[in-house]
Motif scaffolding. Sequence first.
Motif, PDB file in Angstrom:
ATOM      1  N   SER A  91       0.675  -1.250  -0.050  1.00  0.00           N
ATOM      2  CA  SER A  91       0.093   0.034  -0.076  1.00  0.00           C
ATOM      3  C   SER A  91       0.867   1.380   0.151  1.00  0.00           C
ATOM      4  N   LYS A  92       1.965   1.370   0.387  1.00  0.00           N
ATOM      5  CA  LYS A  92       2.839   2.436   0.681  1.00  0.00           C
ATOM      6  C   LYS A  92       4.044   2.611  -0.116  1.00  0.00           C
ATOM      7  N   ARG A  93       4.531   1.655  -0.767  1.00  0.00           N
ATOM      8  CA  ARG A  93       5.800   1.406  -1.498  1.00  0.00           C
ATOM      9  C   ARG A  93       5.795   0.173  -2.562  1.00  0.00           C
ATOM     10  N   PHE A  94       6.353   0.155  -3.495  1.00  0.00           N
ATOM     11  CA  PHE A  94       6.692  -1.046  -4.389  1.00  0.00           C
ATOM     12  C   PHE A  94       7.974  -1.181  -5.088  1.00  0.00           C
ATOM     13  N   ARG A  95       8.348  -2.327  -5.115  1.00  0.00           N
ATOM     14  CA  ARG A  95       9.684  -2.602  -5.667  1.00  0.00           C
ATOM     15  C   ARG A  95       9.315  -3.021  -7.406  1.00  0.00           C
ATOM     16  N   VAL A  96      10.378  -2.613  -8.186  1.00  0.00           N
ATOM     17  CA  VAL A  96      10.340  -2.994  -9.642  1.00  0.00           C
ATOM     18  C   VAL A  96      11.460  -3.777  -9.985  1.00  0.00           C
ATOM     19  N   VAL A  97      11.297  -5.055 -10.556  1.00  0.00           N
ATOM     20  CA  VAL A  97      12.366  -5.910 -11.026  1.00  0.00           C
ATOM     21  C   VAL A  97      12.260  -6.253 -12.631  1.00  0.00           C
ATOM     22  N   CYS A  98      13.419  -6.767 -13.065  1.00  0.00           N
ATOM     23  CA  CYS A  98      13.235  -7.142 -14.549  1.00  0.00           C
ATOM     24  C   CYS A  98      12.776  -8.698 -14.505  1.00  0.00           C
ATOM     25  N   GLN A  99      11.988  -9.042 -15.251  1.00  0.00           N
ATOM     26  CA  GLN A  99      11.696 -10.511 -15.603  1.00  0.00           C
ATOM     27  C   GLN A  99      12.628 -11.339 -16.268  1.00  0.00           C
ATOM     28  N   ASN A 100      13.540 -10.551 -16.996  1.00  0.00           N
ATOM     29  CA  ASN A 100      14.604 -11.164 -17.831  1.00  0.00           C
ATOM     30  C   ASN A 100      15.791 -11.450 -16.920  1.00  0.00           C
ATOM     31  N   VAL A 101      16.910 -11.653 -17.680  1.00  0.00           N
ATOM     32  CA  VAL A 101      18.188 -11.870 -16.974  1.00  0.00           C
ATOM     33  C   VAL A 101      18.901 -10.809 -16.200  1.00  0.00           C
ATOM     34  N   CYS A 102      18.083  -9.524 -16.490  1.00  0.00           N
ATOM     35  CA  CYS A 102      18.712  -8.180 -16.011  1.00  0.00           C
ATOM     36  C   CYS A 102      18.875  -8.289 -14.462  1.00  0.00           C
ATOM     37  N   ASN A 103      20.049  -7.517 -13.797  1.00  0.00           N
ATOM     38  CA  ASN A 103      19.839  -7.174 -12.369  1.00  0.00           C
ATOM     39  C   ASN A 103      19.508  -5.880 -12.022  1.00  0.00           C
TER      40      ASN A 103
END
Length: 399
Positions: A91-103
């Motif tokens: 509700s207050k924050r979120f994380r964004v990651v890559c679904q591929n091999v990227c870090n």
Amino acid sequence: MVEVDEVDSEDSSCNPEETDNDSCNASDYSDYDSKELEVLAKERKRTINDKFFEYKELHRFMTFKDIAKARRFISLHALANGYNLAIKKNSKRFRVVCQNVCNFFCLISGEKNCSGVSVKTLMGKHKCDDPCGNYKVSATTLAYYFKEKLQAKPKYKIKDIRVDLKIAFNINASFRKCKRAKRMIWEKMEGSFCDDYKKLVGYTNSLLESKVGSDVSLKVLLIEEKRQLLRMYICFDALKFKAGLRPFIGLDGTFLKGKAKGQLLCVLGQDSINYIYPIAWAIVHKECKATWLWFVKLLQQSLSLNNGEGITLILDMQKELAGIPCPHAIKELLYKESDPREEIHWWYTKEAYLLTYHSKLQPVSGPKLWKIDPAEAIELPPWVTLAGRPPTTRKRDKD
């Protein structure tokens, strides 16, 4: 004159034998401090274009108005660059990651001193090459991107949407996803369209306040405690019949298409140089003798026509009227030492033109200044079945 009448269903019907056949307004920022105003200003500067240039870059300490705005930016950032990003949120924050091999990793959370959010952590670089399986190209993102295009081009086809996505972003969006995006746009547009009908009484009152001498008539149909628009008539004082207009009045009507059905009845005049001049118009639920008599009666009162002496009523305004000598006649008049200007009709003089357009059409205040009572909200006109047998074949557009 303003009429807001509540009539029953019997008054709205016509006998069979009578039938002829989202804004750019400024928001109130008084509750925000200077830092929050700076965040809002940055948000408003971001624009939508074919390549999403405003959404290409993502850097640390980038600020947003709230979590929803930040999520939308990440979705458009993924679309603009072809990144396969996934959002893991609370509700207050979120994380964004890559679904591929990227870090790649990004953390967005709220600020301590204001209500906005910003990019707290930004790590890694993208090494993605194939955007065809882009996870964040959702129907919501596509709806936000194609909204203005669909408004400008209502017949925008789904296959054209897919082609434009392939050309602009090299993305193969499925037919079903594009269809959902188009449906979302239409539903949102129709919702805002219905909301405008609820403001008709406020619009009517605003017209009379800003345009003194104008005539407005509004009739409402009351069915099961629901107020539906039945008829609406408008004749601005600045557009009423002038001395410079030719003594012709044309009456015509046309169908209204889209979410709200009905008929548009209009009265047109002709100025001194044969240009069409709008005089009055009305929206009715159905074209029949009852609605035409109602319309003509109001027109007679607005223009003080009495019994119509000296006025010709016509249905075809496309025929041009002569009044200026042809070049051969002018040459002959000059040969006889006569002034060609004396043979030109008075309708083509500067005096006639100024008599037609000397009145000014005053502006109307915006919706924020209208006095709108929720109890006076009006819904779309009732559905009316047209006379005659309905068509059995589908009308297909040409490719």
